[in-house]
Motif scaffolding. Structure first.
Motif, PDB file in Angstrom:
ATOM      1  N   SER A 579     -11.870   2.010   3.190  1.00  0.00           N
ATOM      2  CA  SER A 579     -12.353   2.339   4.526  1.00  0.00           C
ATOM      3  C   SER A 579     -11.413   1.818   5.601  1.00  0.00           C
ATOM      4  N   GLN A 580     -11.042   0.553   5.514  1.00  0.00           N
ATOM      5  CA  GLN A 580     -10.209  -0.033   6.562  1.00  0.00           C
ATOM      6  C   GLN A 580      -8.776   0.460   6.475  1.00  0.00           C
ATOM      7  N   GLY A 581      -8.284   0.706   5.260  1.00  0.00           N
ATOM      8  CA  GLY A 581      -6.944   1.276   5.133  1.00  0.00           C
ATOM      9  C   GLY A 581      -6.867   2.678   5.725  1.00  0.00           C
ATOM     10  N   SER A 582      -7.909   3.466   5.525  1.00  0.00           N
ATOM     11  CA  SER A 582      -7.939   4.811   6.114  1.00  0.00           C
ATOM     12  C   SER A 582      -7.963   4.741   7.634  1.00  0.00           C
ATOM     13  N   LYS A 583      -8.678   3.766   8.196  1.00  0.00           N
ATOM     14  CA  LYS A 583      -8.712   3.626   9.650  1.00  0.00           C
ATOM     15  C   LYS A 583      -7.347   3.227  10.200  1.00  0.00           C
ATOM     16  N   GLY A 586      -5.351   6.234  10.379  1.00  0.00           N
ATOM     17  CA  GLY A 586      -5.781   7.042  11.517  1.00  0.00           C
ATOM     18  C   GLY A 586      -5.110   6.603  12.804  1.00  0.00           C
ATOM     19  N   ILE A 587      -4.956   5.281  13.002  1.00  0.00           N
ATOM     20  CA  ILE A 587      -4.243   4.783  14.182  1.00  0.00           C
ATOM     21  C   ILE A 587      -2.770   5.177  14.114  1.00  0.00           C
ATOM     22  N   CYS A 588      -2.198   5.127  12.919  1.00  0.00           N
ATOM     23  CA  CYS A 588      -0.806   5.560  12.764  1.00  0.00           C
ATOM     24  C   CYS A 588      -0.651   7.038  13.114  1.00  0.00           C
ATOM     25  N   ARG A 589      -1.610   7.855  12.716  1.00  0.00           N
ATOM     26  CA  ARG A 589      -1.553   9.281  13.049  1.00  0.00           C
ATOM     27  C   ARG A 589      -1.634   9.490  14.559  1.00  0.00           C
ATOM     28  N   TYR A 614       2.136  -0.927  -2.280  1.00  0.00           N
ATOM     29  CA  TYR A 614       1.291  -2.039  -2.678  1.00  0.00           C
ATOM     30  C   TYR A 614      -0.203  -1.855  -2.411  1.00  0.00           C
ATOM     31  N   PHE A 615      -0.602  -0.859  -1.622  1.00  0.00           N
ATOM     32  CA  PHE A 615      -2.019  -0.789  -1.285  1.00  0.00           C
ATOM     33  C   PHE A 615      -2.828  -0.412  -2.521  1.00  0.00           C
ATOM     34  N   PRO A 616      -3.982  -1.046  -2.745  1.00  0.00           N
ATOM     35  CA  PRO A 616      -4.719  -0.842  -4.008  1.00  0.00           C
ATOM     36  C   PRO A 616      -5.412   0.516  -4.124  1.00  0.00           C
ATOM     37  N   ASP A 617      -5.689   1.213  -3.025  1.00  0.00           N
ATOM     38  CA  ASP A 617      -6.431   2.467  -3.103  1.00  0.00           C
ATOM     39  C   ASP A 617      -5.463   3.637  -3.210  1.00  0.00           C
ATOM     40  N   GLU A 619      -5.980   6.946  -2.723  1.00  0.00           N
ATOM     41  CA  GLU A 619      -6.031   7.934  -1.639  1.00  0.00           C
ATOM     42  C   GLU A 619      -5.265   7.451  -0.413  1.00  0.00           C
ATOM     43  N   VAL A 620      -5.398   6.185  -0.075  1.00  0.00           N
ATOM     44  CA  VAL A 620      -4.672   5.642   1.068  1.00  0.00           C
ATOM     45  C   VAL A 620      -3.174   5.682   0.807  1.00  0.00           C
ATOM     46  N   ARG A 621      -2.755   5.360  -0.418  1.00  0.00           N
ATOM     47  CA  ARG A 621      -1.327   5.425  -0.751  1.00  0.00           C
ATOM     48  C   ARG A 621      -0.796   6.851  -0.619  1.00  0.00           C
ATOM     49  N   ASP A 622      -1.574   7.824  -1.097  1.00  0.00           N
ATOM     50  CA  ASP A 622      -1.124   9.224  -1.003  1.00  0.00           C
ATOM     51  C   ASP A 622      -1.017   9.665   0.457  1.00  0.00           C
ATOM     52  N   ASN A 623      -2.009   9.315   1.263  1.00  0.00           N
ATOM     53  CA  ASN A 623      -1.943   9.693   2.680  1.00  0.00           C
ATOM     54  C   ASN A 623      -0.778   9.015   3.392  1.00  0.00           C
ATOM     55  N   ALA A 624      -0.534   7.750   3.061  1.00  0.00           N
ATOM     56  CA  ALA A 624       0.614   7.061   3.651  1.00  0.00           C
ATOM     57  C   ALA A 624       1.923   7.724   3.234  1.00  0.00           C
TER      58      ALA A 624
END
Length: 1120
Positions: A579-583, A586-589, A614-617, A619-624
C-alpha cells in the motif's frame, strides 16, 4: 357543437360558500366552471354582499378575504365599487351587538375594501367619486378623537388612509391641517396611527414640493374631494418652509408614543424631510441617539442608519457606538441573533472608519482592540464573528506599522503576533478534536481571514504582492501552519484543504505556493521516517504538483522512506508495504507529470532503481520498472501526454507525432452505424449446449378476463386477499382475481367428503407449493443459460480498420483484444429483468490458416487437448440469468459495448440467443425438512399427488395452495395428452439417460428395472416391480397387469402388418415416470409405458400451453 356551460346555482349555505372559495383557490378547471358560467360575475357580488349583511352568516370575514384576493375578477365596473361602499357604510354605521356586528368585522371590512380599491387602481380607472366616498367614510371614522371604545377601529381607519396616501401621493394634502389637529387631540394608543398618517402626508408634500398649507383648516374634512393636483395634474411648486418646520418640530416631540416598528417607519419618513428642509442632523441626534442604549435591535439599527446619513453630526461619538455594540455582543441575556447582529454592525462600522483614514478616529478604535477577543464560553458563531473583528483589527495594526516610524514597527509586529495567538485560544480545542469538527472549521476560517487581510479579490486591488508576503501576519501564520502539520497528524488533510483553497483562488494562488515552499523548507527536514509518514502524503502530492518547488528534498525523503519499508518488511507486515509503496510511486508519477525530466532524472532514477532491485512487493517493483523505462526512453513532453491519458495538461499543446503510441485519443463512442450493424459478423455469442428443437414460434395468449366466471387454464398465482391490486399484475402471466360473487358461489357448493387418500395428496401439495416463491413479492426461481463469447480477428480488423500484424512471429501480441466488455440483454418474452454481464478482457481468435501454418507445430501431429485448451483462451463464458414469468420459448436479444485498444468504444447488437422449452426444465424444490436419503421417496410421492391433481377426477376440487412468502396462492387446473413413439426401448432409455435422467423419479417393471439399473446412469430413484406398485392400478383400469395392453390402436390396413405391430407393442417392459418443474410454478409429468419397439407417453400438466412445445420436443428427443 360545444356544450354550453352548466347553469350553476348560487351558494345558499356555509358549505356552498366553502366549496366555492376552495374551487377558486384551487384554480384550473374548478375555477373555470364558475367564471365561465353565464351571469355569474354580475350576480355573485350582489349575492355576496347580501350574505355579508345577514346576521346569521358565520363566514363574513373569510368571504371578505376571498373577495379581496380575487378583486380583479369580481370588481370590473364602477357600480360594483359603489355597491361595496354601500355595504361598508351599512356595516360601519350599524350598532354593535357582539354577534353579527363586531369591531373585528368593521375593521376587516375597511381593510379589505381599501385593499380592493388599491389593487384595481380605482382612482385612475374609474371616476373619483368612488375613492372620495371611501376616503370620506374613513375620515368620518377617525373624526372622533379620544373615544376609547372604538380606538382600535379608528387606528385601523388611519392605517387604511395611510395606504391610500402612499398609493396616491398628496391625496390628503388638502386636509393636512385637520389631521394635525386630530394628532394633537388624540391621547389613546391610537395616536401612533394618527402621527404616522400625518407624517406620511407631510413627507409626500415635501417630496412633491407642493406649496400647500399644513396648518390651514379652512377646507372642510367632509365631504371629501380629490385635490386638483391629482385630478387635473396641476401642481403648485414651492415649499412652505415655515409651516413644515413647525409640523416637523411637533413630530419630533412625540416619538415616545411610538412602538419600535412605528419608530422604524417614522424615521424613514422624517430623515428625508429633515434633509429637504435643510435642518441639521444634530437635531435628530439629540432626539434619537439615546435609542442606542435600548434593548431592542430595531431601535439600535435606527441609530446606525442616522449615523450613516449624518456622519458629521455624530463626530466624536464613534467610540461610544463601538463600545455599546461590543457590550451588546457580550451580554448573555440577549438573544444570540441580536448579539450576532451587533457584531455585523460593528464590522460595517470598522470598515467605514478604515476607509475614512482619519487619524483621531483611527487610533481611538485601535486602542479598543483588546475588547474584541472572544470569550471561551461564547457560542461558536459568536467566536467566528469576533475572530473576523480581530482580523480587521490586524489590518489596523498593519496600517499603523506602515504609517508610523521605525520605532513603532517592533511594537506593531508584536501586537499582531499577540493578537493572532490570543484570539485563537478560544478555539484551541481544534487541536485535539476531530478534523471535521466545527471548532476546526472556525479556526481555519480565522486563519484565512488573517492571511488575506486587506487583500481583496478585485483585479484593481492596489496592495502589492511583496507587501503581503513580507508581512508579519503571513510569517506568523506560516510558522503556525507548519507547526500544526508537524505536531498533529490528523490536521494534515485540513491544512491541505486550506492550501487548496488558496491555490484555487486566482488572486491568492501565490500565497498557497509560498506556503508550500515553506512546508518544503521547514517541514520535510523535520519529519520522522516511520510508518506514520504516509499521513503527510497529501502534502507531498501538492508539493509534487507545484513546479516552482525543487523536487530534490522530497525525492530524498521518499528514498529514505522506501529504504525504511525494505528494512522493516517481515512476515507480519501484511499489505502495508504494498500500500505505502504504491502511494510513493503515485507521488513519483505526479512529479513526472508536472516537472521536467531533466530536473527529476538523478534523484528519481535512484529511487526507482532501488525500488526495482530491493522492494519486497512484486507489483510495486514492476510498476517502478515501468516508470524507470519511461523516464529513460520517452521524451518529457510525450511522457506527460501518456501519463495524463484522457486529459490535456495546462500549458502543454497536443503532440503532432503521427504514432498512436504518443497521440492517444480520449475514449469516445464509435459512431459508425454501418460498422455497428456489422459487429454480429465478427463477434459471436453462442449457446454452450445447443437446443434439440430450435423453436421459431411461441404461443402467446392474452390474459384471462378478470371479471369472467369461467376458470382459466393460464391462472398462475392469485392473492390470498379477496381483492387484487391490478397494478401488481404482470403482463406475461394471468392472475386469478376471485370476486366476492365467486366466493359466495363457492360457499353454496355442497361439501366434499374428503377421505384419507385425498387428505394425504393435499398435504403433499401444500408442502410442495410452500417452497415455491411468489415472484410478485420476492425473487423468483431463476433459469441459467450458459453461453460463450468469442470474436474473429480477421473480420474484426477488416471491419474497424485496425492495423494489427498477423505474422506468425508476433504470436498472441498481434491479435486484437476487447476490454471492459458489457453485455446487455432484453427480451419480449416473459423473462423479467435480465441483468447485464461484464467481461474484463477477451482476446480475438487467430485465423485458422495462420494457426495451422505456424512453423512451431507440425501439421501432421495435432494434439486435440492442446487445441481445445487453446480455443478456450479465446472464449469467455457468459451466463444469462432469467426469471421466467411463464414457461415458454423465446428469443433474448444481446447488445455489446466494449473498449478497443486505441481507446474507442464500440457498441452494437449481436445474434440473439434462442430459448427452448427444455431450458425451462428444472427439478422440483425439496423442502428443507426432507433428509437426503428420503428425497427419492418425496419425488415419487409428489409425482403421485400431482398426477392425481391433474387428472380428470378432480378430487381436490378448487383447493388453493399458499406459496412461499404468504401473500399468494396457486390453483391446479390439469390437462392430459398422449403421444405414441415408434422407437425401440434401447434408444428410448439412451435418450432419457442423456437428456432427462435427473427428472426420472420411478421405474416400474422388473425387466425394465433390471435393464435401467444395469446401465448405471439413473440412480437414487424408486425401483418397483409391477405387482407391488399401486400407482398403475389406481391410475387406469387398463394397467391392471403388464401382460394386457393399455390401449389398442389400429394404425395399418394390412392385417399382417397390424398383427405384427400389435403383438410387438403388447410385449411391454414397464413404465418410467418423470417429474419436471416449469418455473414459476407449473409441472410437466411423463408416464412412459415402454415396450420393445414403441412407447406410449401419457402426459399431464397444469399449464396446457406447454403441450404445444412438448410434442416437437419428444419427436426431436426420440425420433431423430
Amino acid at each position: 357543437m360545444t356544450d354550453k356551460p352548466p347553469v350553476l346555482k348560487p351558494p345558499l349555505s356555509s358549505q356552498d360558500w366553502d366549496s366555492l372559495i376552495d374551487d377558486f383557490q384551487h384554480g384550473g378547471a374548478r375555477r373555470q366552471k364558475w367564471t365561465a358560467a353565464p351571469q355569474f360575475l354580475s350576480s355573485f357580488l350582489d349575492h355576496a354582499l347580501s350574505f355579508l349583511l345577514k346576521k346569521d352568516f358565520p363566514l363574513k370575514i373569510p368571504l371578505l378575504i376571498f373577495m379581496e384576493e380575487f378583486s380583479e375578477t369580481f370588481f370590473t365596473d364602477e357600480s360594483h365599487l359603489l355597491r361595496l361602499l354601500d355595504a361598508l357604510r351599512s356595516v360601519v354605521q350599524a350598532p354593535l351587538d357582539g354577534i353579527s356586528v363586531t369591531f373585528l368585522l368593521k375593521e376587516q371590512f375597511m381593510i379589505s375594501t381599501t385593499s380592493i380599491f388599491i389593487s384595481i387602481d380605482a382612482l385612475n380607472k374609474f371616476q373619483a367619486r368612488c375613492t372620495e366616498g371611501l376616503a370620506e367614510l374613513l375620515l368620518t371614522v377617525i373624526h372622533r378623537p379620544n373615544h376609547g371604545v372604538d380606538r382600535q377601529t379608528r387606528a385601523i381607519a388611519c392605517e387604511c388612509l395611510r395606504e391610500l396616501e402612499k398609493s396616491y401621493a398628496c391625496l390628503l394634502s388638502g386636509i393636512a391641517g385637520h389631521l394635525w389637529s386630530l394628532c394633537q387631540s388624540e391621547r389613546t394608543h391610537a395616536c401612533q396611527s394618527y402621527l404616522l398618517l400625518f407624517t406620511m402626508v407631510v413627507y409626500n408634500i415635501v417630496n412633491r414640493k407642493l406649496n400647500v398649507s399644513v396648518l390651514n383648516t379652512s377646507v372642510p374634512l367632509v365631504p371629501f374631494n380629490v385635490p386638483q393636483l391629482i385630478s387635473n395634474g396641476k401642481e403648485f411648486v414651492g415649499l412652505n418652509y415655515k409651516e413644515l418646520r413647525r409640523a416637523l418640530a411637533f413630530l419630533l416631540e412625540t416619538p415616545q408614543v411610538l412602538t419600535p416598528f412605528g419608530m422604524m417607519e417614522f424615521l424613514q419618513m422624517i430623515m428625508p424631510v429633515a434633509v429637504a428642509l435643510e435642518l441639521q442632523g444634530s437635531m435628530l441626534k439629540v432626539q434619537f441617539f439615546g435609542l442606542i442604549y435600548s434593548f431592542d435591535p430595531l431601535l439600535c439599527h435606527l441609530v446606525l442608519v442616522m449615523y450613516s446619513h449624518f456622519p458629521d453630526a455624530f463626530d466624536g461619538q464613534e467610540v461610544e457606538i463601538v463600545k455599546r455594540l461590543m457590550l451588546i455582543s457580550k451580554e448573555t441575556q440577549h438573544y444570540l441573533v441580536f448579539r450576532l447582529l451587533s457584531l455585523h454592525w460593528l464590522l460595517d462600522l470598522l470598515s467605514k472608519l478604515m476607509l475614512s483614514r482619519e487619524g483621531k478616529k483611527y487610533k481611538s478604535v485601535v486602542d479598543m482592540g483588546l475588547r474584541f477577543y472572544p470569550a471561551v464560553f461564547d457560542p461558536l458563531a459568536l467566536k467566528a464573528l469576533k475572530l473576523d473583528l480581530l482580523a480587521f483589527y490586524s489590518i489596523y495594526l498593519e496600517g499603523l506599522k506602515l504609517e508610523g516610524g521605525s520605532g513603532e514597527d517592533c511594537d506593531a509586529s508584536k501586537s499582531v503576533v499577540k493578537l493572532i495567538e490570543d484570539g485563537l485560544i478560544s478555539v484551541s480545542a481544534f487541536k485535539w478534536l476531530s478534523p471535521w469538527s466545527t471548532e476546526t472549521a472556525v479556526a481555519f476560517r480565522a486563519f484565512h481571514k488573517f492571511l488575506i487581510g486587506a487583500s481583496s479579490h478585485s483585479d484593481t486591488d492596489p496592495s502589492p504582492t511583496r507587501t503581503l508576503m513580507n508581512s508579519v501576519i503571513f510569517h506568523t501564520l506560516q510558522g503556525m501552519l507548519v507547526g500544526l502539520t508537524l505536531d498533529i497528524l490528523r490536521l494534515v488533510p485540513v491544512v491541505v484543504s486550506f492550501i487548496d483553497r488558496l491555490l484555487s483562488c486566482q488572486k491568492h494562488c501565490w500565497l498557497g505556493e509560498r506556503l508550500l515552499q515553506s512546508v518544503d523548507k521547514y517541514l520535510l527536514p523535520k519529519v520522522k521516517i516511520d510508518y506514520q509518514l504516509v499521513s503527510y502524503f497529501p502534502v507531498f502530492d501538492r508539493i509534487a504538483e507545484n513546479n516552482s518547488i525543487p523536487p530534490s528534498t522530497l525525492l530524498d525523503l521518499l528514498t529514505k522512506f522506501m529504504v525504511f519499508l525494505v528494512e522493516k518488511h517481515g512476515p507480519n507486515t501484511g499489505l502495508k508495504s504494498w500500500s505505502q509503496g504504491s502511494k510513493v510511486l503515485g507521488i513519483c508519477r505526479t512529479m513526472l507529470m508536472h516537472h521536467h525530466s531533466s530536473r527529476l532524472f538523478l534523484g528519481l532514477s535512484r529511487l526507482l532503481a532501488f525500488t526495482c532491485l530491493y522492494f519486497p512487493d512484486l507489483e510495486v517493483r514492476d510498476n517502478a520498472r515501468v516508470y524507470m523505462r519511461m523516464l529513460i526512453c520517452i521524451p518529457g513532453m510525450k511522457l506527460k501526454g501518456i501519463l495524463n491519458f484522457g486529459e490535456q495538461l495546462l500549458g502543454i499543446s497536443p503532440s503532432t507525432h503521427s504514432s498512436s503510441f504518443f497521440n492517444v485519443p480520449s475514449p469516445r463512442h464509435y459512431q459508425n452505424f454501418k460498422k455497428s450493424r456489422g459487429i454480429s459478423y465478427c463477434i459471436h455469442l453462442e449457446r454452450m449446449i445447443p437446443l434439440l428443437v430450435k423453436q421459431c414460434w411461441s404461443l402467446s395468449l392474452p390474459p384471462s378476463d378478470i371479471g369472467s366466471s369461467k376458470p382459466s387454464h393460464l391462472e398462475s398465482i392469485m392473492d390470498s386477499e379477496p381483492q387484487v391490486d391490478l397494478r401488481e399484475l404482470d403482463v406475461s402471466t394471468s392472475f386469478l382475481a376471485t370476486s366476492e360473487i365467486e366466493r359466495t358461489n363457492q360457499l353454496q357448493e355442497p361439501l366434499r367428503v374428503m377421505d384419507s387418500k385425498i387428505s394425504q395428496i393435499l398435504g403433499v401439495l401444500r408442502s410442495h407449493f410452500s417452497c415455491i416463491p411468489d415472484f410478485r413479492h420476492m425473487p423468483g426461481i431463476k433459469v441459467n443459460i450458459s453461453c460463450i463469447l468469442r470474436f474473429e480477428s480477421e473480420p474484426f480488423n477488416h471491419l474497424f480498420g485496425a492495423s494489427f500484424l498477423t505474422s506468425p512471429a508476433d504470436g498472441v501480441d498481434a491479435l486484437p483484444s476487447l476490454y471492459a466488455i458489457v453485455l446487455k440483454f432484453s427480451s419480449s418474452a416473459p423473462y423479467g429483468s435480465i441483468p447485464s454481464y461484464h467481461i474484463p478482457f477477451l482476446l480475438g481468435e487467430p485465423s485458422r490458416n495462420n494457426h495451422i501454418s505456424c512453423p512451431s507445430v507440425s501439421p501432421d501431429i495435432v494434439s486435440v487437448e492442446n487445441d481445445f485448451e487453446e480455443e478456450e483462451n479465446y472464449r469467455a463464458p457468459v451466463t444469462i440469468d432469467l426469471e421466467p414469468r411463464e414457461p415458454t420459448p423465446g428469443l433474448v436479444d444481446a447488445f455489446i459495448e466494449a473498449n478497443v485498444e486505441n481507446g474507442q468504444i464500440i457498441h452494437g447488437q449481436l445474434q440473439g440467443i434462442t430459448l427452448g422449452i427444455e431450458d425451462m426444465f428444472l427439478k422440483a424444490i425439496v423442502p428443507s425438512d426432507i433428509s437426503e436419503h428420503a428425497v427419492a421417496a418425496y419425488y415419487s410421492g409428489l409425482f403421485d399427488a400431482l398426477w392425481e391433481a391433474c387428472g380428470p377426477s378432480a378430487n381436490i376440487g378448487r383447493e388453493t395452495f399458499p406459496l412461499k412468502g404468504g401473500k399468494g396462492v396457486a390453483a391446479i387446473n390439469g390437462t392430459r395428452s398422449v403421444k405414441l413413439l415408434e422407437v425401440p426401448a434401447d434408444s428410448l432409455i439412451r435418450a432419457i439417460e442423456q437428456h432427462l435422467a435427473s427428472f426420472v423419479v420411478r421405474v416400474i417393471g422388473e425387466h425394465l428395472v433390471n435393464m435401467v439399473k444395469d446401465r448405471g446412469i439413473i440412480k437414487d430413484i424408486i425401483w418397483k416391480d409391477a405387482a407391488s406398485d399401486s400407482f398403475l392400478v389406481s391410475t387406469a383400469s387398463s394397467l391392471t397387469g403388464l401382460d394386457q395392453g393399455p390401449l389398442h390402436l389400429t394404425y395399418f390396413n394390412d392385417g399382417e402388418e397390424r398383427e405384427t405391430q400389435v403383438n410387438g407393442y403388447k410385449r411391454r417392459m414397464g413404465c418410467i415416470l418423470l417429474l419436471i418443474f416449469l418455473p414459476p410454478r407449473f409441472h410437466l409429468l411423463f408416464q412412459m409405458e415402454v415396450s420393445d419397439i414403441s412407447t406410449l407417453v401419457r402426459i399431464r400438466t397444469d399449464h396446457w400451453p406447454c403441450l404445444a412445445y412438448v410434442d416437437d420436443y419428444l419427436e426431436a428427443l426420440f425420433l431423430t
